[in-house]
Design a protein around this motif. Sequence first.
Motif, short mmCIF file in Angstrom:
data_model
loop_
_atom_site.label_atom_id
_atom_site.label_comp_id
_atom_site.label_asym_id
_atom_site.label_seq_id
_atom_site.Cartn_x
_atom_site.Cartn_y
_atom_site.Cartn_z
N PHE A 3 -1.44 13.59 -12.34
CA PHE A 3 -1.80 12.00 -12.50
C PHE A 3 -0.42 11.26 -12.33
O PHE A 3 -1.10 9.86 -11.92
N PHE A 4 0.24 11.10 -13.02
CA PHE A 4 0.95 10.34 -13.60
C PHE A 4 1.82 9.58 -11.99
O PHE A 4 2.71 8.60 -11.43
N SER A 5 2.19 11.32 -10.58
CA SER A 5 2.93 10.87 -9.50
C SER A 5 2.25 9.77 -8.80
O SER A 5 2.25 9.12 -8.14
N SER A 6 0.99 10.40 -8.75
CA SER A 6 -0.68 9.82 -8.36
C SER A 6 -0.33 8.51 -8.30
O SER A 6 -0.45 6.89 -7.71
N VAL A 7 0.28 7.01 -9.65
CA VAL A 7 0.06 6.46 -10.38
C VAL A 7 1.30 5.50 -10.20
O VAL A 7 1.47 4.82 -9.52
N VAL A 8 2.03 6.16 -10.28
CA VAL A 8 3.27 5.93 -9.83
C VAL A 8 4.37 5.32 -8.76
O VAL A 8 4.83 5.07 -8.11
N LYS A 14 0.73 3.64 -0.15
CA LYS A 14 -0.39 3.98 0.34
C LYS A 14 -0.77 2.32 0.32
O LYS A 14 -1.14 2.35 0.98
N ILE A 15 -0.28 1.53 -1.04
CA ILE A 15 -1.27 0.24 -0.49
C ILE A 15 0.42 -0.32 0.29
O ILE A 15 -0.07 -1.14 1.33
N CYS A 17 1.75 0.25 3.14
CA CYS A 17 1.63 1.41 3.75
C CYS A 17 0.26 -0.24 4.55
O CYS A 17 0.79 -0.55 5.98
N LEU A 18 -0.67 0.27 3.86
CA LEU A 18 -1.70 -0.73 4.58
C LEU A 18 -1.93 -1.47 4.68
O LEU A 18 -1.75 -2.51 5.61
N ALA A 19 -0.75 -2.63 3.65
CA ALA A 19 -0.07 -4.06 4.09
C ALA A 19 0.47 -4.18 4.97
O ALA A 19 0.11 -4.83 6.24
N ILE A 20 1.10 -3.13 4.90
CA ILE A 20 2.44 -3.00 6.71
C ILE A 20 1.56 -2.97 7.87
O ILE A 20 2.05 -3.83 8.75
N PHE A 21 0.48 -2.24 7.67
CA PHE A 21 0.14 -2.00 8.70
C PHE A 21 -1.31 -3.25 9.41
O PHE A 21 -1.22 -3.87 10.87
N PHE A 22 -1.98 -4.04 8.35
CA PHE A 22 -2.52 -5.38 8.49
C PHE A 22 -1.53 -6.69 9.30
O PHE A 22 -2.17 -6.84 9.85
N ILE A 23 -0.87 -6.76 8.44
CA ILE A 23 -0.07 -7.13 8.43
C ILE A 23 0.37 -7.77 10.13
O ILE A 23 0.26 -8.31 10.86
N CYS A 24 0.71 -6.44 10.82
CA CYS A 24 1.27 -6.07 12.21
C CYS A 24 0.04 -5.84 12.93
O CYS A 24 0.65 -6.53 14.44
N PHE A 25 -0.77 -5.75 12.90
CA PHE A 25 -1.92 -5.15 13.84
C PHE A 25 -3.69 -5.73 14.05
O PHE A 25 -3.81 -5.99 15.01
N CYS A 26 -3.37 -6.41 13.12
CA CYS A 26 -4.63 -6.90 12.65
C CYS A 26 -4.57 -8.44 11.77
O CYS A 26 -5.41 -8.92 11.85
N ARG A 27 -3.86 -9.16 12.11
CA ARG A 27 -3.92 -10.64 11.89
C ARG A 27 -4.60 -11.58 13.45
O ARG A 27 -3.86 -11.33 14.80
#
Length: 356
Positions: A3-8, A14-15, A17-27
Amino acid sequence: TGFFSSVVLTQPIKIVCLAIFFICFCRNSNNDKETSEYINDDDEFNLGNDEDYLQSPEFHSLFSSPSLKSINRLNENEIAHARDQRLKQIQMLTIIREFLINLIFAMLIFVITYSNREQHSFFQVNHLRAYFLDQRQTTVDYTKINTIDEYWYWLENSFVSNVRAQQWYNGDIPQYLNGFLNDKSNRFIGWATMRQLRVKSELCPNQRVILTCQDSYSFANEETELFQPRWTTNATTEEFSSSVIKAFNYTTSDELDTYTYVGEFATYRGGGYVYEFRGSLSDMKTNLSKLHQLDWIDEKTRAVFIQLTLYNPSVELLTAVTLLAEFLPTGGIYTTARFEPINFYTFTSILQLVCT
């Protein structure tokens, strides 16, 4: 650990990586009009009909005048019309706001009023008024008391018999009715008390007729001394019950947990000389007879309160009863009675509590 490894660690990665993906490809840069305008190399911006430059975008020289853009300005009639429309809008918004405030206030009043309605309150008060005041019997009618002797007669022959459950009409013993009135329906919360307020004696203006006089009641001339039976300060060898002795000792409002009471002729403190209706019916009759013999109520008495709180389990109603007899310096007695029913289940929902 998972649980702590997932939170920390896992979720933040994941967040990101998703932000970089949307900035580069979905703008979608076509919709970014403001950014395209500021990064544009053109000399002028495309202004709307209701926009104007604060200053000229560029000056080629000190003597060259900038290119002016034609602007559609309002004339005086259009400005006056726009002003009138705006004033009407402000006035209409004010009217709507006041209407909504009054509507909400009226709804709160209705909720508070109708949530405290109790269909049994009227019948409860009507019953207790007829039960204690005895208006149908002329000899013990509480509302027609005019003298001290009449007050004692009502107290000893009507009231004290009503505060204890006695035998049924067929002679059966009233089982499981300890603490109930004689009507077998209302039960005492605590016990009934009789509280007297007195005034100090003063020298009369005309001492040829009488030496001392007793004025009307006020906080300044209230009597608060401790006395022995018969309102004397000298010790007596005669034996009395503890209830009778206590009735000649002043008790403060803090000790009684009582409040100031507004009567018809004066405002009375919460303290006084108190007799408690406790014990059996025969004991209370004996104590009242002894108080009558000892002149517990005399010419210095200005008010006698009888206060009790009742609970009717059949209709789940509490009732606060206050019987006040005001003894006037002119010699008369003015009696009043208050019966205040209280609904034990006033707040049956969170909405009622919030509205109140």
